[in-house]
Each structure stands twice: as C-alpha cells, then as structure tokens.
Enzyme design. Structure first.
Site, short mmCIF file in Angstrom:
data_model
loop_
_atom_site.label_atom_id
_atom_site.label_comp_id
_atom_site.label_asym_id
_atom_site.label_seq_id
_atom_site.Cartn_x
_atom_site.Cartn_y
_atom_site.Cartn_z
N GLU A 272 11.02 133.75 31.96
CA GLU A 272 9.61 133.97 32.31
C GLU A 272 9.43 135.12 33.30
O GLU A 272 8.74 135.00 34.30
CB GLU A 272 9.00 132.68 32.86
CG GLU A 272 9.00 131.55 31.85
CD GLU A 272 8.28 130.28 32.33
OE1 GLU A 272 8.26 130.03 33.54
OE2 GLU A 272 7.75 129.56 31.47
N ASP A 345 9.37 121.97 27.46
CA ASP A 345 8.95 122.06 28.85
C ASP A 345 8.22 120.82 29.36
O ASP A 345 7.00 120.81 29.41
CB ASP A 345 8.03 123.29 29.02
CG ASP A 345 7.85 123.66 30.47
OD1 ASP A 345 8.50 123.06 31.32
OD2 ASP A 345 7.05 124.58 30.74
N GLU A 373 2.85 118.13 35.92
CA GLU A 373 2.25 119.35 35.38
C GLU A 373 1.56 119.11 34.04
O GLU A 373 0.49 119.63 33.77
CB GLU A 373 3.33 120.43 35.23
CG GLU A 373 2.83 121.68 34.52
CD GLU A 373 3.89 122.76 34.37
OE1 GLU A 373 5.01 122.60 34.88
OE2 GLU A 373 3.58 123.78 33.71
C1 BDP Z 1 6.97 125.64 33.54
C2 BDP Z 1 5.89 125.90 34.53
C3 BDP Z 1 6.12 127.12 35.37
C4 BDP Z 1 7.52 127.07 35.94
C5 BDP Z 1 8.52 126.94 34.82
C6 BDP Z 1 9.94 126.72 35.29
O1 BDP Z 1 4.68 126.01 33.83
O2 BDP Z 1 5.15 127.16 36.36
O3 BDP Z 1 7.80 128.19 36.70
O4 BDP Z 1 8.23 125.82 34.06
O5 BDP Z 1 10.41 125.60 35.22
O6 BDP Z 1 6.88 124.28 33.25
O7 BDP Z 1 10.60 127.65 35.72
#
Ligand code: BDP
Length: 681
Positions: A272, A345, A373
């Site tokens: 990401e 996720d 989340e």
């Molecule tokens: C996702 C989240 C994000 C996190 C990412 C992570 O939306 O904010 O940074 O995972 O785990 O679930 O790195």
C-alpha cells in the site's frame, strides 16, 4: 436523628452510591477491592526476590488478596514454564513458582481474577504455560495522535509532552495488559513515520518502556524501510548497501543503549505504497534479514508483515502466498512473518490465509484486528473471540490432518525460536479505553487466547462479564449468549455466505456494494469482490476462475473447489453462484441471502430487547451507553440489509421473500449517503 447526623448519613449514602454506581468503564475488568486491615494482618505475602516485577506482584496481592498466605518464588531451573507459573496449595499457604518475574505477576492477577469471579481458591493447584512467547498489541497510532482505524479517540501516547509528562494512563494500560498476559506492544502505526527513530522520539519511547518494564511489557516499534534515506541522509535504503546496513546497526545500538530490553521492529514493506526492499530490486527476505542481522546481537525480533498486494490482474487473495512461498527457508531465525488471519483484509468472515499451510521453514505468526475496522467500528457490539478461534482452529493440513493454525504458529508443528501472536489494538484516549464497553471484551479475549488458545470463547466471555459487570447468573448467561452469537450476526447483516469487502470506499463503515470510483484501483472496489450480474454473485476462485483454491492443501483445495462441498458460509468467497442455486436449506441462493440479512437484523433487535431487560443488573451509565450503541447498531443493520438486498435485487430481479422484514429505504436514497472519510478517528 439530629439534623447534623442525618446530613452525615445522607452524605455517606451519596458516597456509597457514587462508589457503587458511578461507572464509566475506565476500570475495565480490574475491579479488585482493597482488603481490610484486619484481613491483611491475618495473612502474609512473602518473597525473597527484590525484582521490581515480583515486588509489584507482591504489592497487588497485599492490596487485594483476601485469601490465605502466599509465597512467591523464582525457580530459574523451571524453564519449561516459560513466563507462566505453577500454583500449589498446602495447608493454609499458596505457593507460586515461576521461571521469570513476570510469571509471578501473571499468577497474582490470575488468582485475583479467580477471587473476583467467586471461585474456590483455598485449595488450588494449577500450572499455566502460555501458548505464545510473544503476545503483542499493534497500535496503529500516528505521531500526531490520530489513530489509523482507531475508534476510541486519539492515541493514548501524548508524544508532544513525553518524556517530561507521564500520563497515569500509561501505567494503567500496562497493568491492564499484564493482567491478561500481554507482554509486548508496538507503539506506532505500521504506516510508520521515519521520525520515530530520531533521537528525539527515542527518548519518548524510552520513557514509555521504563513504565511498562515492571509489568513485563516490551516495547517494539514499527519502522519505515526508508528511514536511512529519510532521517539518515543516505543516498538510498537498499538493504544490500553497506552504508544502509551500518546505519541500521548503529540505530539499533542507539536504541538498546536507551532501552536494553527493546523487543524489535515491525515492518510493513512494499505494501500500500510503503517503501521496501523491492524498491531496489531486492526481496522481502533481503530486507528482513538485513534488519534481523542488525538486531540479532541484542536478541531482538523482526516481525515482517505479509500483507502485500498490488493492483495487477492477479486475484488479491493470492498475492501474499505468491510473494512469500518462494522465499520459504530464506529468513533468519529472528524473523517471523506476520500474517493477517484472512487473505484479503480483516473481513467479517474470510477463510484463513493459505500461506499458513504452505511455508514449512519460516516462522509465522497471526495478526488479528481487535479494532473493528470492518465490523462497525466502536458502534457495534461484536465479540471477536469466535472469529479469532475460527482461524486458530482451522486445519491448514500442512502436515496432514490436525495441523491447525494454532499449532503451526505456536511451535507445535515445527519448532520456532520464538512464537508470537499479534492483535491490532482498539485502545484510545476514551475514558472507557475502547469506545464501546463491549469492545473491552475483545482486548481481553485477545490477551486470554494469546495466553491459552485452547480456552473457549464462552469461558472467556463469562469471565469477562463477571469481572466487568456482575456475577449474577441470569445476566452472565443471557449476555454470554448474546456475545457468542454477535459475530455471526454482524456477518449476516453485513456480508453473509462469503461476501466480502463491499464497504463504502476507504472508511469501511457503511455498505456500498455499488461503489465505483472511476480510475480507482479495481481491488479497492466492491464490484471486484462481489461480481454480481444477472446470472449470480460471488468471486470465482475455483480452478475455472482465479484458482486461489490451489493455494490450499488437500483436502481443502477440492472441498473449496466444488460448489457442492464448499462450506456455505464461504460459498461466495470461492464461487460465482447462480441466483437459483439450491442451498442446503432448500432455498435458492437469492432467498438464502435475503434470509441471512434479515436474520442479522432480527438478532440485533433481540439484543436490544435483552439489553433492556438487563437494566437492573448494570450501573446506569454503562447501561445507557450500551443501550445507545445498540440503537446505532440496529439502524446500521437495517441500512446494510436494505442497501445490499435492494442493490443485489437489481441483478437477481426476484422479489424479496414475503416472510422477511420489508426494506424501509429507497436504493437511490441510500446511494446518496456519503460518510466523511473517518480515516483517523
Ligand atoms: C487495512 C487498513 C489500512 C492499514 C492496512 C494494513 O485499511 O488502514 O494500513 O490494512 O494492515 O486494513 O497495513
């Protein structure tokens, strides 16, 4: 009674009332009562140790233990206990033995909790050895005190005033963690600011580590892979660059000079948008090993995350496996790969990440998300122990039947130098710590399962309720039932039958199955996951689709691949299923989807009724606050049900079965809802 006496009686009455009833949840599950002078004169708490942790254990017992004499002993030979303990009773004495000081502290909390639950502990013999060596919280806290996916206010860590000002909550936090066996914490967000490694911040980190130490808690930090370049002024952060290696060695040395028991680093790399070794054409192993070598002389650990995916044509669910399996066996023994429980996720339900069953020569740990989340933030009552257990108890068939994720990660299947388990914390500055009183149960359950993954969700719920609210049997029984079903309930009203990631863009709160951002990444769009069309719905991950099933060991591969044998609670995860497909219930898929959404809504209605009935058992403040949250939850559940059913109906073109609650919204009206991007709070 004279007026003056009446006045005093009245004041006393008010005091007692406020003591008993004024409740804000700040005490969590730690509601021990101070013992009277009379009791404390009758029994002794002895130890020869002068270790600060042992003395703390002694003090806690002096203050709160109402039972018999206690002796606290350290036995350095009893290494098999790890940081657990053994309690034996003889006559009027309890003897507590541990290999490490923290073991005695855990034992102290153990018997204090038993005492508060009303258990018989005069004659008590027990041995407890923790399932995992490292039981760690991951805070996704930023240095500006916002919290990524945090829903309980700003971060607990007041960086600006550290190290001079030490909030009393730091110690309360440490005590709460120690009381459930948590022995490590990552202070900052995995999307890490390089600033955390500057001398200025390291002295702040040291101040926290100094408070936590006595409670047996080690501090870890998330690090940004580009730190050498960004704060070190180097040309690059290439792991094979000698200057980069030296920079990390020196940085590690600097940290250990300040914090001799520092735990190690957590790294989110090439994920990401975060930097990583691949920026220089190197592998995850090159990156992780470079850090592992720097920290090895101090026995530190590198927790390297497997949460990686790129917007390619490849199914996102397959990517972690594809990246990491070829590297199996290449990691140093102080590297542990930190893997989210599911391959996408933290969804309400996912199958386990197949990587667990595939890497044979690499230490692996599970990362759970305690913060909700994707589960209604701190507005929805969702007890997560059943979700955690579902993953831990899943059989990955790594070495034939019986190789569960629990056994792979705790070192039973293959020895690993240090086993670990992580939970993304739901803790913030709110008075009650977690935003929703019931979210405290998820912090508690994570700690308890990290300590002993064999515990049942039910036993943990009961224990938490007794410690947090009341021992009353009716209350404990009814509310336990609610907690135990609450995870399935949220799955039903949000994403039943294996549906996933149909959330509103980025903030992940409400439904947006129609969501589409022109030009946005496909793998961030709901349609990528649900694939609804006039034929059916679901993600075809079978051999005729993305072939993600191939990443699972047999018999799972075949089981998931065949629509007849695929567990129905994951059917739309693995298959694109026709609206008319006959389900085991005899209903068509469309009817079944409708039924699940409706069941979710009806169950939340039942929770509301149940909670209202519990009013007499609970203090007014917590009762009311939970009642209000349930009002939000039921509105949201109806919103989810209507949004998903009305949207999917545009494809199925079938009536919503007449026996279920009718929608109260118009689809077009729901599509207009735009929640502010609550990324941080
Ligand atoms: C996702 C989240 C994000 C996190 C990412 C992570 O939306 O904010 O940074 O995972 O785990 O679930 O790195």
């Amino acid at each position: 009674m004279s007026l003056r006496r009446a006045h005093i009686v009245y004041i006393l009455f008010i005091l007692i009332c406020t003591q008993t009833f004024a409740e804000d949840g700040s005490q969590l599950w730690l509601r021990f009562e101070k013992v009277s002078a009379e009791i404390s004169a009758k029994r002794t708490i002895k130890t020869k140790s002068v270790d600060p942790t042992v003395l703390l254990a002694k003090q806690e017992l002096e203050d709160y233990w109402k039972g018999n004499n206690v002796e606290l002993l350290i036995d350095r030979k009893l290494t098999k206990l790890k940081d657990g303990f053994k309690i034996t009773s003889s006559g009027s004495k309890l003897q507590i033995v541990a290999n490490k000081p923290a073991g005695l502290l855990y034992a102290a909390y153990h018997i204090l909790q038993k005492q508060n639950e009303g258990a018989e502990i005069t004659h008590y013999n027990v041995e407890e050895i923790p399932s995992y060596d490292i039981r760690i919280l991951n805070h996704w806290d930023n240095l500006d005190r916002t919290v990524e996916r945090g829903y309980a206010g700003y971060s607990l860590w007041k960086w600006a005033e550290l190290p001079q000002v030490l909030s009393p909550r730091y110690e309360e936090y440490a005590r709460a963690n120690a009381s459930i066996g948590i022995n490590a914490t990552v202070l900052n967000n995995v999307n890490a600011s390089p600033q955390i490694l500057t001398p200025e911040y390291l002295t702040k980190v040291k101040a926290l580590a100094d408070i936590f130490r006595k409670y047996g808690i080690k501090v870890y930090l998330s690090v940004n892979f580009s730190s050498p370049k960004v704060i070190g002024g180097l040309e690059n952060s290439d792991p094979l660059n000698k200057d980069v290696q030296l920079w990390w060695k020196n940085k590690v040395k600097e940290i250990y000079q300040l914090i001799p028991d520092f735990g190690g680093f957590l790294v989110k790399a090439n994920s990401e948008g975060q930097p990583g070794p691949q920026d220089y054409g190197r592998t995850h192993a090159d990156g992780a090993n470079m850090l592992a070598d720097a920290i090895k002389p101090y026995s530190g650990m590198i927790m390297w995350r497997a949460f990686v995916y790129n917007p390619t044509k490849e199914d996102r669910a397959k990517q972690a496996y594809q990246e990491f399996v070829p590297l199996d066996g290449q990691f140093r023994d102080n590297v542990i790969i930190q893997i989210k429980n599911g391959p996408i996720d933290f969804q309400p339900r996912e199958p386990f990440t197949p990587l667990f069953g595939a890497m044979r020569n690499t230490a692996q740990m599970v990362e759970f998300q305690i913060t909700q989340e994707y589960l209604g933030f701190s507005n929805h009552l969702v007890y997560l122990a059943p979700l955690f257990k579902e993953t831990l108890d899943s059989d990955a068939y790594a070495d034939g039947a019986g190789t569960t994720i629990a056994k792979i990660t705790d070192g039973t299947v293959r020895k690993i130098s240090k086993s670990a388990i992580a939970g993304v914390a739901n803790i913030g500055e709110d008075v009650n710590w977690t935003g929703h009183h019931f979210a405290q149960a998820n912090w508690f359950a994570f700690g308890k399962l990290a300590w002993n993954h064999q515990l049942s969700s039910e036993d943990i719920a009961k224990e938490w309720l007794k410690l947090t609210f009341t021992k009353d049997e009716t209350f404990v029984k009814d509310v336990t039932d609610m907690m135990l079903t609450s995870r399935e309930t949220v799955v039903n009203y949000m994403m039943p039958l294996g549906l996933h990631h149909i959330f509103a863009f980025d903030h992940h709160y409400g439904p947006e199955p129609w969501g589409n951002m022109p030009g946005g990444r496909a793998d961030w769009m709901p349609w990528y996951y649900h694939n609804a069309n006039e034929k059916g719905v679901g993600f075809n991950r079978t051999t005729s689709g993305s072939n993600a099933v191939v990443q699972y060991n047999e018999p799972l591969r075949s089981l998931f691949n065949d629509i007849q044998t695929c567990p129905e609670n994951l059917i739309l995860w693995f298959h694109h299923v026709s609206w008319d497909h006959k389900m085991k219930s005899g209903l068509t898929l469309w009817e079944e989807i409708c039924t699940h959404y409706d069941r979710g809504v009806q169950d939340v209605r039942a929770y509301q009724r149940l909670w209202d009935k519990m009013e007499s058992y609970v203090d007014a403040q917590r009762f009311k606050e939970i009642q209000s949250k349930l009002k939000i939850q039921i509105k949201d559940a109806v919103w989810w049900k209507d949004a998903c059913l009305l949207y999917f109906q545009t494809f199925s073109r079938k009536p919503i079965p007449y026996y279920i609650e009718r929608p109260i919204h118009e689809l077009e009206e729901l599509k207009k809802i735009k929640l502010p991007l609550k990324h941080h709070n």
